[in-house]
Write a protein that holds these residues in place. Structure first.
Motif, PDB file in Angstrom:
ATOM      1  N   HIS A 263       0.912  -1.151  -0.140  1.00 30.44           N
ATOM      2  CA  HIS A 263      -0.052  -0.179   0.141  1.00 30.44           C
ATOM      3  C   HIS A 263       0.897   1.154   0.133  1.00 30.44           C
ATOM      4  CE1 HIS A 263      -3.884  -2.169   1.198  1.00 30.44           C
ATOM      5  NE2 HIS A 263      -2.731  -3.115   1.782  1.00 30.44           N
ATOM      6  N   ARG A 264       0.398   2.470  -0.492  1.00 32.28           N
ATOM      7  CA  ARG A 264       1.020   3.764  -0.582  1.00 32.28           C
ATOM      8  C   ARG A 264       0.323   4.729  -0.690  1.00 32.28           C
ATOM      9  NH1 ARG A 264       4.586   5.151  -5.979  1.00 32.28           N
ATOM     10  NH2 ARG A 264       5.447   7.267  -5.137  1.00 32.28           N
ATOM     11  N   TRP A 265       0.401   5.929   0.019  1.00 33.31           N
ATOM     12  CA  TRP A 265      -0.209   6.968   0.422  1.00 33.31           C
ATOM     13  C   TRP A 265       0.349   8.125   0.538  1.00 33.31           C
ATOM     14  CZ3 TRP A 265      -0.922   2.749   3.895  1.00 33.31           C
ATOM     15  CH2 TRP A 265      -1.903   1.943   3.734  1.00 33.31           C
ATOM     16  N   ARG A 266      -0.108   9.166   0.092  1.00 33.74           N
ATOM     17  CA  ARG A 266       0.531  10.607   0.600  1.00 33.74           C
ATOM     18  C   ARG A 266       0.159  10.937   1.962  1.00 33.74           C
ATOM     19  NH1 ARG A 266       4.698  12.119  -1.720  1.00 33.74           N
ATOM     20  NH2 ARG A 266       4.121  14.292  -1.637  1.00 33.74           N
ATOM     21  N   VAL A 267       1.008  11.758   2.815  1.00 35.72           N
ATOM     22  CA  VAL A 267       0.631  11.944   4.272  1.00 35.72           C
ATOM     23  C   VAL A 267      -0.475  12.972   4.215  1.00 35.72           C
ATOM     24  CG1 VAL A 267       1.578  13.141   6.085  1.00 35.72           C
ATOM     25  CG2 VAL A 267       2.955  11.918   5.022  1.00 35.72           C
ATOM     26  N   GLN A 268      -0.709  13.816   3.185  1.00 37.97           N
ATOM     27  CA  GLN A 268      -1.727  14.790   3.247  1.00 37.97           C
ATOM     28  C   GLN A 268      -2.995  13.889   3.119  1.00 37.97           C
ATOM     29  OE1 GLN A 268       0.909  14.743   1.660  1.00 37.97           O
ATOM     30  NE2 GLN A 268       2.002  16.719   1.687  1.00 37.97           N
ATOM     31  N   GLU A 269      -2.994  13.026   2.291  1.00 39.20           N
ATOM     32  CA  GLU A 269      -4.198  12.179   2.110  1.00 39.20           C
ATOM     33  C   GLU A 269      -4.944  11.376   3.162  1.00 39.20           C
ATOM     34  OE1 GLU A 269      -4.431   8.481  -0.413  1.00 39.20           O
ATOM     35  OE2 GLU A 269      -2.580   9.583  -1.272  1.00 39.20           O
ATOM     36  N   LEU A 270      -3.871  11.084   4.194  1.00 40.13           N
ATOM     37  CA  LEU A 270      -4.323  10.254   5.254  1.00 40.13           C
ATOM     38  C   LEU A 270      -4.742  11.086   6.567  1.00 40.13           C
ATOM     39  CD1 LEU A 270      -1.811   7.632   5.120  1.00 40.13           C
ATOM     40  CD2 LEU A 270      -3.957   7.159   4.936  1.00 40.13           C
ATOM     41  N   ALA A 271      -3.908  12.343   6.583  1.00 43.89           N
ATOM     42  CA  ALA A 271      -4.168  13.263   7.779  1.00 43.89           C
ATOM     43  C   ALA A 271      -4.657  14.744   7.463  1.00 43.89           C
ATOM     44  CB  ALA A 271      -2.618  13.434   8.383  1.00 43.89           C
ATOM     45  N   GLY A 272      -5.955  14.499   6.688  1.00 43.09           N
ATOM     46  CA  GLY A 272      -6.723  15.573   6.526  1.00 43.09           C
ATOM     47  C   GLY A 272      -7.499  15.859   7.803  1.00 43.09           C
ATOM     48  N   GLY A 273      -8.143  16.933   7.813  1.00 48.26           N
ATOM     49  CA  GLY A 273      -9.090  17.461   8.801  1.00 48.26           C
ATOM     50  C   GLY A 273      -8.405  17.982   9.959  1.00 48.26           C
ATOM     51  N   ASN A 274      -9.262  18.492  10.927  1.00 45.62           N
ATOM     52  CA  ASN A 274      -8.686  18.972  12.227  1.00 45.62           C
ATOM     53  C   ASN A 274      -8.050  17.972  13.275  1.00 45.62           C
ATOM     54  OD1 ASN A 274      -8.297  20.708  14.422  1.00 45.62           O
ATOM     55  ND2 ASN A 274     -10.290  20.843  14.936  1.00 45.62           N
ATOM     56  N   LEU A 275      -6.930  17.950  13.656  1.00 48.32           N
ATOM     57  CA  LEU A 275      -6.236  16.937  14.339  1.00 48.32           C
ATOM     58  C   LEU A 275      -6.305  17.476  15.908  1.00 48.32           C
ATOM     59  CD1 LEU A 275      -3.257  15.803  12.075  1.00 48.32           C
ATOM     60  CD2 LEU A 275      -5.757  14.940  12.327  1.00 48.32           C
ATOM     61  N   PHE A 276      -6.673  18.811  16.130  1.00 45.42           N
ATOM     62  CA  PHE A 276      -6.447  19.421  17.394  1.00 45.42           C
ATOM     63  C   PHE A 276      -7.846  19.332  17.940  1.00 45.42           C
ATOM     64  CE2 PHE A 276      -2.655  20.736  15.394  1.00 45.42           C
ATOM     65  CZ  PHE A 276      -1.819  20.626  16.233  1.00 45.42           C
ATOM     66  N   PRO A 277      -7.935  18.833  19.153  1.00 43.16           N
ATOM     67  CA  PRO A 277      -7.093  18.227  20.035  1.00 43.16           C
ATOM     68  C   PRO A 277      -7.348  16.557  19.545  1.00 43.16           C
ATOM     69  CG  PRO A 277      -9.212  18.270  21.351  1.00 43.16           C
ATOM     70  CD  PRO A 277      -9.281  19.234  19.930  1.00 43.16           C
ATOM     71  N   PRO A 278      -6.382  15.833  19.842  1.00 44.58           N
ATOM     72  CA  PRO A 278      -6.401  14.540  19.672  1.00 44.58           C
ATOM     73  C   PRO A 278      -7.799  13.779  19.936  1.00 44.58           C
ATOM     74  CG  PRO A 278      -4.426  14.698  20.799  1.00 44.58           C
ATOM     75  CD  PRO A 278      -5.150  16.190  20.993  1.00 44.58           C
ATOM     76  N   VAL A 279      -8.229  12.783  19.001  1.00 47.54           N
ATOM     77  CA  VAL A 279      -9.581  12.225  19.087  1.00 47.54           C
ATOM     78  C   VAL A 279      -9.337  11.488  20.595  1.00 47.54           C
ATOM     79  CG1 VAL A 279     -11.166  10.866  18.191  1.00 47.54           C
ATOM     80  CG2 VAL A 279      -9.986  12.483  16.691  1.00 47.54           C
ATOM     81  N   ASN A 280     -10.250  11.458  21.591  1.00 47.36           N
ATOM     82  CA  ASN A 280     -10.292  10.664  22.546  1.00 47.36           C
ATOM     83  C   ASN A 280      -8.986  10.349  23.207  1.00 47.36           C
ATOM     84  OD1 ASN A 280     -11.539   8.729  24.404  1.00 47.36           O
ATOM     85  ND2 ASN A 280     -11.555   7.108  22.967  1.00 47.36           N
ATOM     86  N   PRO A 281      -8.285  11.430  23.457  1.00 49.41           N
ATOM     87  CA  PRO A 281      -6.907  11.278  24.266  1.00 49.41           C
ATOM     88  C   PRO A 281      -6.972  10.261  25.310  1.00 49.41           C
ATOM     89  CG  PRO A 281      -8.003  13.463  24.706  1.00 49.41           C
ATOM     90  CD  PRO A 281      -8.912  12.859  23.683  1.00 49.41           C
ATOM     91  N   GLY A 282      -7.937  10.143  26.059  1.00 48.36           N
ATOM     92  CA  GLY A 282      -7.955   9.186  27.464  1.00 48.36           C
ATOM     93  C   GLY A 282      -8.154   7.806  27.075  1.00 48.36           C
ATOM     94  N   ALA A 283      -8.223   7.342  25.729  1.00 48.99           N
ATOM     95  CA  ALA A 283      -8.490   5.998  25.404  1.00 48.99           C
ATOM     96  C   ALA A 283      -7.496   5.255  26.342  1.00 48.99           C
ATOM     97  CB  ALA A 283      -8.376   5.592  23.707  1.00 48.99           C
ATOM     98  N   PRO A 284      -8.025   4.029  26.734  1.00 45.39           N
ATOM     99  CA  PRO A 284      -7.063   3.055  27.422  1.00 45.39           C
ATOM    100  C   PRO A 284      -6.137   2.159  26.446  1.00 45.39           C
ATOM    101  CG  PRO A 284      -9.245   2.197  27.543  1.00 45.39           C
ATOM    102  CD  PRO A 284      -9.358   3.505  27.072  1.00 45.39           C
ATOM    103  N   LEU A 285      -4.826   2.225  26.858  1.00 39.62           N
ATOM    104  CA  LEU A 285      -3.943   1.142  26.211  1.00 39.62           C
ATOM    105  C   LEU A 285      -2.905   1.056  27.195  1.00 39.62           C
ATOM    106  CD1 LEU A 285      -2.974   1.799  22.412  1.00 39.62           C
ATOM    107  CD2 LEU A 285      -1.547   0.743  24.232  1.00 39.62           C
ATOM    108  N   ASN A 286      -2.971  -0.055  28.107  1.00 37.67           N
ATOM    109  CA  ASN A 286      -2.395  -0.099  29.216  1.00 37.67           C
ATOM    110  C   ASN A 286      -1.316  -1.160  29.090  1.00 37.67           C
ATOM    111  OD1 ASN A 286      -3.452   2.038  30.569  1.00 37.67           O
ATOM    112  ND2 ASN A 286      -5.260   0.669  30.899  1.00 37.67           N
ATOM    113  N   ALA A 287      -0.952  -1.878  27.963  1.00 37.85           N
ATOM    114  CA  ALA A 287      -0.033  -2.944  27.609  1.00 37.85           C
ATOM    115  C   ALA A 287       1.325  -2.291  28.143  1.00 37.85           C
ATOM    116  CB  ALA A 287       0.006  -3.672  26.533  1.00 37.85           C
ATOM    117  N   ALA A 288       2.288  -3.408  28.981  1.00 44.99           N
ATOM    118  CA  ALA A 288       3.483  -2.708  29.087  1.00 44.99           C
ATOM    119  C   ALA A 288       4.350  -3.151  27.899  1.00 44.99           C
ATOM    120  CB  ALA A 288       3.944  -3.242  30.480  1.00 44.99           C
TER     121      ALA A 288
END
Length: 288
Positions: A263-288
């Motif tokens: 697969h191949r993409w341009r950064v701009q086509e993947l990261a469009g839209g408003n990125l501030f603030p992060p979506v759901n910044p409190g999402a759990p991900l606790n594996a060490a």
């Protein structure tokens, strides 16, 4: 600067030649990139086996010993030339968290100035896992934050979801650190990330090459998106010379999915839209 190596194959294979015996192996490159090394290899278990060293790979017998024992379908290796953070084991790549391994070739512009702002974008549940002092490790946990906003990183994740999280990380960091016309160009963000199934790499302001076959030879062209490849090898430099390595374009994100489809993409086509603030910044991900 640093040097990256990524390997993904449908069947386990030895990576000792690429790491040690090829004409331009990582061991040879470590004469310049001398500030630590690391190897993450995936086997039957979901979590990678990870080894690190703090000295030059070419003079550390553990690097060759570990390399000679690795036979795997997925490998990430890294040699470091320190730019941000002291030469310490905790600052050696690849960084890992749960199933995920991450390496970085590059430096964020004026990181000391922007460190707090970058850390503020990382989920609080992940921020506490940061052990070292590098810009790279913070990019890793920002990537995991973006990934967890849409997916459960503990499970299989679509390759586009991983690529999107990489591109969003690049865009968020660039929005903080990059200024037009500044000497040296934008923050350098060649990222390499895998969970043992998908493997995704990005290029910005550093070289990145791809090979999709077992030996040197052939033509230097990236596969067409949608092509199933026998192997996927990513490196900062050609390991063996010749025309076998294809250049990745600036601001491209490339990947293989769990079936080794390219697969191949341009950064701009993947990261469009408003990125501030992060979506759901409190999402759990606790594996060490």
């Amino acid at each position: 600067m640093c040097r990256l190596f990524g390997f993904r194959s449908s069947t386990p294979a030895a990576v000792h030649p690429a790491l040690v015996t090829e004409k331009n192996s990582l061991l040879i490159q470590s004469r310049e990139h001398k500030d630590g090394w690391g190897i993450a290899a995936y086997g039957a278990e979901p979590l990678p086996l990870v080894a690190h060293g703090v000295g030059p790979a070419h003079s550390d017998p553990d690097f060759e010993r570990v390399s000679s024992r690795v036979s795997s379908h997925t490998v990430v290796a890294h040699i470091r030339l320190a730019s941000v953070g002291a030469v310490e084991l905790r600052n050696s790549h690849p960084f890992h968290h749960g199933r995920w391994s991450f390496g970085h070739n590059g430096t964020l512009r004026e990181f000391a100035k922007h460190r707090s702002a970058v850390e503020a974008l990382i989920s609080p549940s992940l921020r506490g896992h940061i052990k070292g002092t590098t810009d790279s490790e913070r990019c890793f946990y920002l990537f995991l934050t973006r990934l967890a906003a849409r997916h459960s990183p503990e499970h299989s994740v679509p390759v586009e979801g991983v690529a999107r999280a990489v591109a969003e990380t690049m865009s968020l960091v660039a929005a903080l650190t990059d200024r037009p016309g500044v000497e040296g160009g934008p923050s350098a963000m060649n990222f390499l990330v895998t969970n043992g199934e998908v493997m995704v790499a990005s290029r910005r302001n550093r070289t990145l090459l791809v090979s999709t076959g077992p030996t040197c030879g052939g033509t230097a062209a990236l596969p067409q998106p949608g092509t199933q490849v026998p192997q996927f090898i990513v490196a900062s430099e050609s390991l063996c010379g010749g025309p076998y390595w294809a250049q990745v374009e600036e601001d491209d994100v490339i990947a293989v999915d769990a079936r080794l489809v390219f697969h191949r993409w341009r950064v701009q086509e993947l990261a469009g839209g408003n990125l501030f603030p992060p979506v759901n910044p409190g999402a759990p991900l606790n594996a060490a």
